[in-house]
Design an enzyme around this catalytic site. Sequence first.
Site, PDB file in Angstrom:
ATOM      1  CG  HIS A  29      -2.043  -0.941   1.181  1.00 23.52           C
ATOM      2  ND1 HIS A  29      -3.357  -0.559   1.330  1.00 23.52           N
ATOM      3  CD2 HIS A  29      -2.078  -2.289   0.990  1.00 23.52           C
ATOM      4  CE1 HIS A  29      -4.146  -1.618   1.238  1.00 23.52           C
ATOM      5  NE2 HIS A  29      -3.382  -2.674   1.051  1.00 23.52           N
ATOM      6  CG  ASN A 385       2.061  -2.547  -5.725  1.00 24.56           C
ATOM      7  OD1 ASN A 385       1.340  -1.728  -6.276  1.00 24.56           O
ATOM      8  ND2 ASN A 385       2.149  -2.637  -4.408  1.00 24.56           N
ATOM      9  CB  SER A 386       4.833  -7.981  -8.539  1.00 30.17           C
ATOM     10  OG  SER A 386       5.591  -7.787  -7.360  1.00 30.17           O
ATOM     11  CG  ASP A 405      -4.821  -8.364  -5.644  1.00 25.22           C
ATOM     12  OD1 ASP A 405      -4.165  -8.822  -4.682  1.00 25.22           O
ATOM     13  OD2 ASP A 405      -4.368  -7.495  -6.403  1.00 25.22           O
ATOM     14  CD  GLN A 406      -1.017 -13.115  -4.028  1.00 28.61           C
ATOM     15  OE1 GLN A 406      -0.823 -14.329  -4.051  1.00 28.61           O
ATOM     16  NE2 GLN A 406      -0.608 -12.345  -3.019  1.00 28.61           N
TER      17      GLN A 406
END
Length: 503
Positions: A29, A385-386, A405-406
């Site tokens: 975050h 992010n990744s 969320d992956q």
Amino acid sequence: MADAERQQHGPGDGGRPHFLIVAYGIQSHLNPCRVLARRLLQLHDADGSGPVLATLSVPLFTHRRMFPSSGNGEPEGPEAADGAISCVAFSDGVDDGTTARGPEERARRRRASAESLFAVVARLASRGRPVTCIVCSMMLPWALDVARERDIPLAVFWIQPATVLATYYHYFHGYGELIASHAADPAYEVTLPGLSRPLRIRDFPSFLVDTTGGEVGKVVNAVFCELFEFMDEQRQNVKVLVNTFDELEPAALAAMREHLDVFAVGPVVGSSAEARIHLFNHAGADKTRYMEWLGAQPERSVVYVSFGSIWTYSKQQMEEIADGLRRCGRPYLLVVRKDGRQEDVSRCLEDVVQERKGMVVEWCDQPEVLSHPSVGCFVTHCGWNSTLEAMALGVAVVAAPSMFDQPTNAMLIEEEWAAGVRGERNGEGIFSGPELARCVELVMGDGARAVEVRKKVESRKGMARDAMAPGGPAERNLRSFVMEVQSSDEARRKDTNTISPPP
């Protein structure tokens, strides 16, 4: 609210709008919030009279780790400088970085966080920088309390894809019972309004289809339920900034704009030139060493493996990753954090290092690594992010999702964007060595699928570059957001200051 108190929250410091960005205190975050704050600071207000103001607020525990040389960083203390950003702390009353356990403790920490954030807002106003809008990173119910109590407009910074925003929205708007009733069937398909394809249960964010009854899942879902109820109640006073871009998720964004005031401001990712905050120990990391090693490898030959800032390796998982890298027979850069590492994992790593086929590091500058021409694929947990960094820097992805969320991100990468492949975990939740090697070959080999993935990756890289360009869609959307907030605030103040004529 009294007129004097309401006027506190209008523009100050020369009439410039001021955004208080409140970040949840974890790395996934924090870094997007810092980048968002920097981008806001680069804008000017609606009439061009001056730059927009942005202040970052983080939990006291996080503030102390960000600024270890600034003393204890008490909330009432001076603002710390994070480059051009002013950073202030708020306190949850405990300030040790632990997660609250039980409803009573959660309620206490929520009250303490809200009271501390109230004080931050008042202190900024007293310093001539009243808050025009609170921007919070998704799971911060105390930020909702402050916005509601102080009648300050709120923006939610949705640091996940628009598709995940759509799944949560529809879960809490009529589809929850359907999804929950089929949560035990990974292959069951649910068609949500506006999305370009049905979602299987296995593709949903993990807590929406959790069948274990775990406390964490219940708490997370309750927080999201409250967030969407707040957005429904305060529709005219709430905006949503999504860390994505129109060309990446056109259908999901269009669908959400029918229900919420949505702005696509992504990809909000830091560049290798921007210092990032790392909330864990990486003092022993040697950047020169691994960058020189990357420079000695052939183009697109290296398998980069990193599973993010939260996830840790079990001994079994570490053994499987080591086995998979051996099977690949390619040079690799493997990131394994030192803090929290189990002793048996360390022994396994020693065996991997001795084989001298790659490099194991406890930390790396991920944007710089992904930018390096020797990197051929990114084996990742598939955090957003990744994922965005891989898209923006043109690297094929091997996704091994597990939670949050992956799973949705992995589905998007493989099926929506064809920018990589999704690896399957076994019944014990382990990403096996043979599966890792199979996936790496699919994206790095000479087959038709690898060729197609490389084409798609280059295409997405161009889209991301165009979205982030000066004057591009991300900047225009962020500017539109600022102008709408400023216009709304001016109208509110004008309405407040209007004196009704006598009868």
